[in-house]
Design a protein around this motif. Structure first.
Motif, short mmCIF file in Angstrom:
data_model
loop_
_atom_site.label_atom_id
_atom_site.label_comp_id
_atom_site.label_asym_id
_atom_site.label_seq_id
_atom_site.Cartn_x
_atom_site.Cartn_y
_atom_site.Cartn_z
N HIS A 157 0.95 -1.28 -0.05
CA HIS A 157 -0.19 -0.06 0.08
C HIS A 157 0.90 1.22 -0.02
O HIS A 157 0.50 2.01 -0.53
CB HIS A 157 -0.99 0.11 1.17
N LYS A 158 2.09 1.34 0.85
CA LYS A 158 2.87 2.43 0.73
C LYS A 158 3.42 2.53 -0.49
O LYS A 158 3.49 3.78 -1.01
CB LYS A 158 3.85 2.27 1.86
N ARG A 159 4.05 1.53 -1.12
CA ARG A 159 4.51 1.50 -2.74
C ARG A 159 3.39 1.97 -3.52
O ARG A 159 3.61 3.06 -4.36
CB ARG A 159 5.04 0.20 -3.24
N PHE A 160 2.09 1.72 -3.47
CA PHE A 160 1.02 2.31 -4.11
C PHE A 160 0.72 3.78 -4.05
O PHE A 160 0.90 4.77 -4.88
CB PHE A 160 -0.59 1.68 -3.74
N LEU A 161 0.99 4.19 -2.66
CA LEU A 161 1.07 5.54 -2.53
C LEU A 161 2.14 6.56 -2.99
O LEU A 161 1.74 7.54 -3.61
CB LEU A 161 0.63 6.07 -1.07
N ASP A 162 3.30 5.87 -3.12
CA ASP A 162 4.29 6.48 -3.59
C ASP A 162 4.11 6.71 -5.03
O ASP A 162 4.79 7.44 -5.64
CB ASP A 162 5.63 5.70 -3.25
N TYR A 163 3.74 5.63 -5.88
CA TYR A 163 3.47 5.48 -7.10
C TYR A 163 2.54 6.60 -7.68
O TYR A 163 2.71 7.33 -8.46
CB TYR A 163 2.93 4.31 -7.56
N ARG A 164 1.31 6.63 -6.65
CA ARG A 164 0.64 7.82 -7.19
C ARG A 164 1.10 9.24 -6.91
O ARG A 164 0.70 10.21 -7.87
CB ARG A 164 -0.70 7.64 -6.02
N GLU A 165 1.98 9.50 -5.94
CA GLU A 165 2.46 10.55 -6.02
C GLU A 165 3.39 10.73 -7.08
O GLU A 165 3.50 12.00 -7.79
CB GLU A 165 3.34 10.65 -4.51
N GLN A 166 4.26 9.92 -7.47
CA GLN A 166 5.22 9.86 -8.54
C GLN A 166 4.57 10.13 -9.63
O GLN A 166 4.76 10.82 -10.79
CB GLN A 166 6.17 8.80 -8.58
N TYR A 167 3.43 9.38 -9.93
CA TYR A 167 2.60 9.80 -11.08
C TYR A 167 1.95 11.17 -11.28
O TYR A 167 2.05 11.68 -12.37
CB TYR A 167 1.20 8.52 -11.25
N GLY A 168 1.76 11.75 -10.35
CA GLY A 168 1.37 13.13 -10.17
C GLY A 168 2.47 14.04 -10.58
O GLY A 168 2.32 14.69 -11.37
N ALA A 169 3.83 13.79 -10.27
CA ALA A 169 4.80 14.57 -10.71
C ALA A 169 5.35 14.16 -12.06
O ALA A 169 5.75 14.99 -12.77
CB ALA A 169 5.98 14.26 -9.73
N PHE A 170 5.45 12.83 -12.27
CA PHE A 170 5.96 12.34 -13.61
C PHE A 170 5.11 11.68 -14.44
O PHE A 170 5.61 11.26 -15.80
CB PHE A 170 7.21 11.36 -13.14
N ALA B 22 -5.71 0.41 -7.78
CA ALA B 22 -4.93 -0.31 -6.86
C ALA B 22 -4.78 -1.85 -7.29
O ALA B 22 -3.64 -2.35 -7.04
CB ALA B 22 -5.89 -0.27 -5.48
N GLY B 23 -5.74 -2.38 -7.73
CA GLY B 23 -5.77 -3.81 -8.08
C GLY B 23 -4.64 -3.98 -9.09
O GLY B 23 -3.89 -4.98 -9.13
N ALA B 24 -4.63 -3.09 -10.32
CA ALA B 24 -3.65 -3.31 -11.45
C ALA B 24 -2.36 -2.93 -11.08
O ALA B 24 -1.20 -3.53 -11.29
CB ALA B 24 -3.98 -2.35 -12.51
N PHE B 25 -2.16 -2.02 -10.16
CA PHE B 25 -0.87 -1.72 -9.23
C PHE B 25 -0.19 -2.99 -8.65
O PHE B 25 0.76 -3.24 -8.52
CB PHE B 25 -1.12 -0.54 -8.34
N ALA B 26 -1.31 -3.60 -7.84
CA ALA B 26 -0.83 -4.63 -7.11
C ALA B 26 -0.52 -5.79 -7.93
O ALA B 26 0.90 -6.48 -7.90
CB ALA B 26 -2.11 -5.30 -6.10
N ALA B 27 -1.28 -6.13 -9.12
CA ALA B 27 -0.58 -7.18 -9.99
C ALA B 27 0.84 -6.70 -10.57
O ALA B 27 1.59 -7.71 -10.76
CB ALA B 27 -1.61 -7.34 -11.11
N ALA B 28 0.97 -5.46 -11.14
CA ALA B 28 2.14 -5.26 -11.77
C ALA B 28 3.45 -5.35 -10.40
O ALA B 28 4.45 -5.55 -11.02
CB ALA B 28 2.18 -3.75 -12.27
N ASP B 29 3.13 -4.75 -9.33
CA ASP B 29 3.90 -4.70 -8.37
C ASP B 29 4.69 -6.25 -7.96
O ASP B 29 5.73 -6.75 -7.93
CB ASP B 29 3.35 -4.25 -6.95
#
Length: 68
Positions: free
Chosen positions: A6-19, A30-37
Motif C-alpha cells: 500500500h505504501k508503494r502504491f501511495l508512492d506510485y500515485r505521488e510520482q504519477y502526479g509529478a512524472f 489499486a488492483g492493477a498496481f498490485a498485480a504489476a508490483d
C-alpha cells in the motif's frame, strides 16, 4: 494489499502526479498496481537468472511503476 505494498502504491500515485506522461495517460488502479508490483518483485527476485523476455518485461514494469 499489505501495508508495504500500500505504501508503494501511495508512492506510485505521488510520482504519477509529478512524472505521469502521455505514454501512461491514466494512473493504475489499486488492483492493477498490485498485480504489476507482484510481477515486478518476482522478476526482481530472479536477478541475473532472468531471460531476455523476462528482462524486457522487468524494464517495462520498472518504467510503468516509476522504479527506473
Amino acid at each position: 494489499m499489505d501495508p508495504r505494498q500500500h505504501k508503494r502504491f501511495l508512492d506510485y500515485r505521488e510520482q504519477y502526479g509529478a512524472f505521469g506522461s502521455k505514454a501512461q495517460p491514466a494512473p493504475l488502479s489499486a488492483g492493477a498496481f498490485a498485480a504489476a508490483d507482484d510481477e515486478y518483485r518476482a522478476l526482481d527476485a530472479r536477478g541475473d537468472a532472468r531471460d531476455d523476455e523476462e528482462q524486457a518485461r522487468y524494464v517495462e514494469l520498472a518504467r510503468l511503476l516509476f522504479r527506473d
